[in-house]
Design a protein around this motif. Structure first.
Motif, PDB file in Angstrom:
ATOM      1  N   GLU A  33       0.814  -1.080   0.191  1.00 18.76           N
ATOM      2  CA  GLU A  33       0.103  -0.124   0.032  1.00 18.76           C
ATOM      3  C   GLU A  33       0.857   1.171   0.104  1.00 18.76           C
ATOM      4  O   GLU A  33       0.359   2.285  -0.601  1.00 18.76           O
ATOM      5  CB  GLU A  33      -0.902  -0.028   1.143  1.00 18.76           C
ATOM      6  CG  GLU A  33      -2.044  -1.080   1.268  1.00 18.76           C
ATOM      7  CD  GLU A  33      -3.205  -0.733   0.300  1.00 18.76           C
ATOM      8  OE1 GLU A  33      -3.536   0.560   0.316  1.00 18.76           O
ATOM      9  OE2 GLU A  33      -3.638  -1.567  -0.339  1.00 18.76           O
ATOM     10  N   ASN A 154     -10.139   3.313  14.016  1.00 15.94           N
ATOM     11  CA  ASN A 154     -10.477   4.263  12.931  1.00 15.94           C
ATOM     12  C   ASN A 154     -10.665   5.836  13.924  1.00 15.94           C
ATOM     13  O   ASN A 154     -10.341   6.537  13.513  1.00 15.94           O
ATOM     14  CB  ASN A 154     -11.694   4.029  12.160  1.00 15.94           C
ATOM     15  CG  ASN A 154     -11.311   2.663  11.292  1.00 15.94           C
ATOM     16  OD1 ASN A 154     -11.061   1.604  11.936  1.00 15.94           O
ATOM     17  ND2 ASN A 154     -11.731   2.762   9.923  1.00 15.94           N
ATOM     18  N   ARG A 158      -9.037   9.186  13.468  1.00 13.57           N
ATOM     19  CA  ARG A 158      -9.596  10.433  13.041  1.00 13.57           C
ATOM     20  C   ARG A 158      -9.355  11.654  13.999  1.00 13.57           C
ATOM     21  O   ARG A 158      -9.886  12.938  13.661  1.00 13.57           O
ATOM     22  CB  ARG A 158     -11.005   9.995  12.977  1.00 13.57           C
ATOM     23  CG  ARG A 158     -11.375   9.199  11.580  1.00 13.57           C
ATOM     24  CD  ARG A 158     -12.747   9.312  11.474  1.00 13.57           C
ATOM     25  NE  ARG A 158     -12.971   8.126  10.378  1.00 13.57           N
ATOM     26  CZ  ARG A 158     -13.487   6.992  10.481  1.00 13.57           C
ATOM     27  NH1 ARG A 158     -13.705   6.537  11.613  1.00 13.57           N
ATOM     28  NH2 ARG A 158     -13.702   6.369   9.234  1.00 13.57           N
ATOM     29  N   SER A 163      -8.363  12.646   7.214  1.00 15.53           N
ATOM     30  CA  SER A 163      -8.898  11.513   6.458  1.00 15.53           C
ATOM     31  C   SER A 163      -8.360  10.300   6.690  1.00 15.53           C
ATOM     32  O   SER A 163      -6.973  10.067   6.964  1.00 15.53           O
ATOM     33  CB  SER A 163      -8.360  11.881   4.909  1.00 15.53           C
ATOM     34  OG  SER A 163      -8.295  10.606   4.028  1.00 15.53           O
ATOM     35  N   VAL A 164      -9.403   9.413   6.856  1.00 11.66           N
ATOM     36  CA  VAL A 164      -8.947   7.870   7.311  1.00 11.66           C
ATOM     37  C   VAL A 164      -9.628   6.959   6.553  1.00 11.66           C
ATOM     38  O   VAL A 164     -10.836   6.961   6.658  1.00 11.66           O
ATOM     39  CB  VAL A 164      -8.943   7.697   9.080  1.00 11.66           C
ATOM     40  CG1 VAL A 164      -8.710   6.057   9.142  1.00 11.66           C
ATOM     41  CG2 VAL A 164      -8.525   8.466   9.762  1.00 11.66           C
ATOM     42  N   LYS A 165      -8.964   6.284   5.730  1.00 15.09           N
ATOM     43  CA  LYS A 165      -9.634   5.140   4.784  1.00 15.09           C
ATOM     44  C   LYS A 165      -8.983   3.721   5.005  1.00 15.09           C
ATOM     45  O   LYS A 165      -7.864   3.784   5.174  1.00 15.09           O
ATOM     46  CB  LYS A 165      -9.447   5.841   3.229  1.00 15.09           C
ATOM     47  CG  LYS A 165     -10.081   7.227   3.112  1.00 15.09           C
ATOM     48  CD  LYS A 165      -9.782   7.429   1.632  1.00 15.09           C
ATOM     49  CE  LYS A 165     -10.754   8.839   1.335  1.00 15.09           C
ATOM     50  NZ  LYS A 165     -10.079   9.286  -0.252  1.00 15.09           N
ATOM     51  N   ALA A 166      -9.890   2.938   5.160  1.00 13.28           N
ATOM     52  CA  ALA A 166      -9.765   1.485   5.124  1.00 13.28           C
ATOM     53  C   ALA A 166      -9.518   0.999   3.683  1.00 13.28           C
ATOM     54  O   ALA A 166     -10.326   1.193   2.824  1.00 13.28           O
ATOM     55  CB  ALA A 166     -10.837   0.640   5.797  1.00 13.28           C
ATOM     56  N   GLY A 167      -8.390   0.236   3.397  1.00 14.87           N
ATOM     57  CA  GLY A 167      -8.110  -0.342   2.078  1.00 14.87           C
ATOM     58  C   GLY A 167      -8.810  -1.709   1.956  1.00 14.87           C
ATOM     59  O   GLY A 167      -9.583  -2.062   3.128  1.00 14.87           O
ATOM     60  N   LEU A 176      -5.061   0.747   7.304  1.00 16.32           N
ATOM     61  CA  LEU A 176      -5.662   2.073   7.576  1.00 16.32           C
ATOM     62  C   LEU A 176      -4.612   3.213   6.923  1.00 16.32           C
ATOM     63  O   LEU A 176      -3.676   3.381   7.580  1.00 16.32           O
ATOM     64  CB  LEU A 176      -6.076   2.184   8.847  1.00 16.32           C
ATOM     65  CG  LEU A 176      -7.143   1.218   9.362  1.00 16.32           C
ATOM     66  CD1 LEU A 176      -7.436   1.712  10.932  1.00 16.32           C
ATOM     67  CD2 LEU A 176      -8.286   1.202   8.677  1.00 16.32           C
ATOM     68  N   THR A 177      -5.262   4.103   6.012  1.00 14.81           N
ATOM     69  CA  THR A 177      -4.170   5.251   5.372  1.00 14.81           C
ATOM     70  C   THR A 177      -4.925   6.367   6.061  1.00 14.81           C
ATOM     71  O   THR A 177      -6.031   6.773   5.734  1.00 14.81           O
ATOM     72  CB  THR A 177      -4.084   5.278   3.871  1.00 14.81           C
ATOM     73  OG1 THR A 177      -3.882   3.870   3.437  1.00 14.81           O
ATOM     74  CG2 THR A 177      -3.394   6.009   3.307  1.00 14.81           C
TER      75      THR A 177
END
Length: 376
Positions: A33, A154, A158, A163-167, A176-177
């Motif tokens: 990632e 998460n 936050r 911005s916190v996004k799960a791949g 988590l990015t």
């Protein structure tokens, strides 16, 4: 990874067994990632936190365009030693530097790779440090095995990133990015503490320390048997000290002892030092981060007390306890005492007999057994 695969990595000097691995699917996914971000990074742009045995550090070093130095923080000293061992044998050109979880680790960092800790408090501390000291454009790639991840992770991220996004999940792992850092406005937190009336002790805990400010029931049962010790002077070690409760109690009950609190975990050693200070025992208790007393000379200690782990990482395994018993046998003087508490179903008494010396049962309840071994 050029020249070697994840399967080449060793856990040494940590416990090794057929069902224990030096890398997992989360390590692979984090690196995949982050590969695009890493390719554009230079010297001192990259930080690794929570690497167990070197997979993330050596993998990231291999992906850097200019072969820059990777900064690394590992709570476990065995993780540090394993990384050094793997680097020397598999990637001698890799450049990295060990750091504490502080400004020196994170100042100016643009990419942070994190193996998610199990503790939300530990994750909070890490996220705070990244948000406090890393570069404005920092990107955090935080991964783990899905079975150990929760939505609360998460929520923690936050608080520090816009911005916190799960791949997408892969091989039961997920990343988590986190981007768009939010700078903390308050000072970093300090170890938590709690006063236990029944013990007359303050217990302090840094994030991630086992049991936090509580005193686990195994330790409580062992403490009941401290008055039965025959040794009252000389040197003593709280082996695998955690928050330092046993060390503090030994120093309080037996003022003739010189006490050392020893653990492989940086969080544990920080906690034990805070516990000693909170109870006015800072001048009586030394705190030492060490791998099973590797820095101690043979036959140099009169007394040890130990509440050994019954797991290695997330796996239930007796190897960690047996490693501590071997260490105790080496470091105890002949005639020295070892006090141990363990879950009764583990039946460690015969092992202690053979590894350390004659072992008697001091106490047993529905869950735990306390034994005393005398070094041959």
């Amino acid at each position: 990874m050029a020249g070697f695969s994840f399967g080449d990595l060793s856990r040494y000097p940590d416990v090794e067994a057929e069902n224990l691995f030096a890398a997992d699917a989360a390590d692979r996914l984090i690196l995949d990632e982050a590969a695009g971000e890493l390719a554009g990074c230079g010297s001192n742009d990259v930080v690794i936190i929570g690497d167990r045995y070197g997979a993330l550090t050596l993998g990231a070093a291999d992906l850097l365009d200019d072969g820059g130095t990777v900064r690394v923080h590992q709570d476990s000293i065995t993780g540090e030693l394993a990384l050094d061992h793997n680097a020397s044998s598999l990637a001698p050109k890799a450049r990295y530097a060990h750091h504490g979880l502080d400004r020196g680790l994170l100042a100016g960092a643009r990419v942070v790779l994190l193996q998610l800790p199990r503790s939300l408090e530990a994750l909070e501390q890490i996220a705070d440090a990244v948000a406090r000291w890393a570069a404005d454009d920092v990107v955090l790639f935080a991964g783990g095995l899905t079975k150990h991840m929760t939505l609360a992770m998460n929520d923690v991220l936050r608080r520090y990133f816009g911005s916190v996004k799960a791949g997408l999940g892969r091989q039961k792992a997920r990343v988590l990015t986190a981007r768009d850092v939010r700078r903390p406005q308050s000072e970093p937190g300090i170890p938590m503490r709690q006063f236990h009336e029944d013990l007359g002790l303050w217990v302090c805990a840094a994030p991630g320390a086992f049991a936090g400010t509580k005193v686990d029931i195994g330790t409580r049962f062992l403490l009941e048997h401290l008055p039965e010790l025959e040794t009252s002077t000389g040197s003593a070690v709280d082996l695998g000290c955690g928050t330092g409760v046993i060390a503090a109690r030994l120093a309080t009950l037996l003022p003739g002892l010189e006490v050392a609190a020893v653990d492989q975990s940086a969080a544990a050693v920080e906690s034990a030092a805070a516990t000693a200070a909170a109870n006015g025992l800072a001048d009586r208790i030394r705190t030492i981060r060490d791998d099973a007393m590797a820095s101690f000379p043979d036959a140099s200690v009169d007394l040890m007390a130990c509440n050994p782990p019954f797991h290695v990482g997330a796996s239930v395994h007796a190897g960690a306890a047996l490693k501590l018993f071997d260490a105790a046998a080496r470091v105890l003087r002949p005639g020295g005492e070892l006090l141990v508490v363990f879950n009764s179903h583990l039946r460690y008494r015969s092992r202690l007999n053979s590894i350390v010396g004659p072992t008697q049962q001091l106490g047993r309840n529905r869950k735990f057994t306390v034994t005393r071994s005398i070094r041959r």
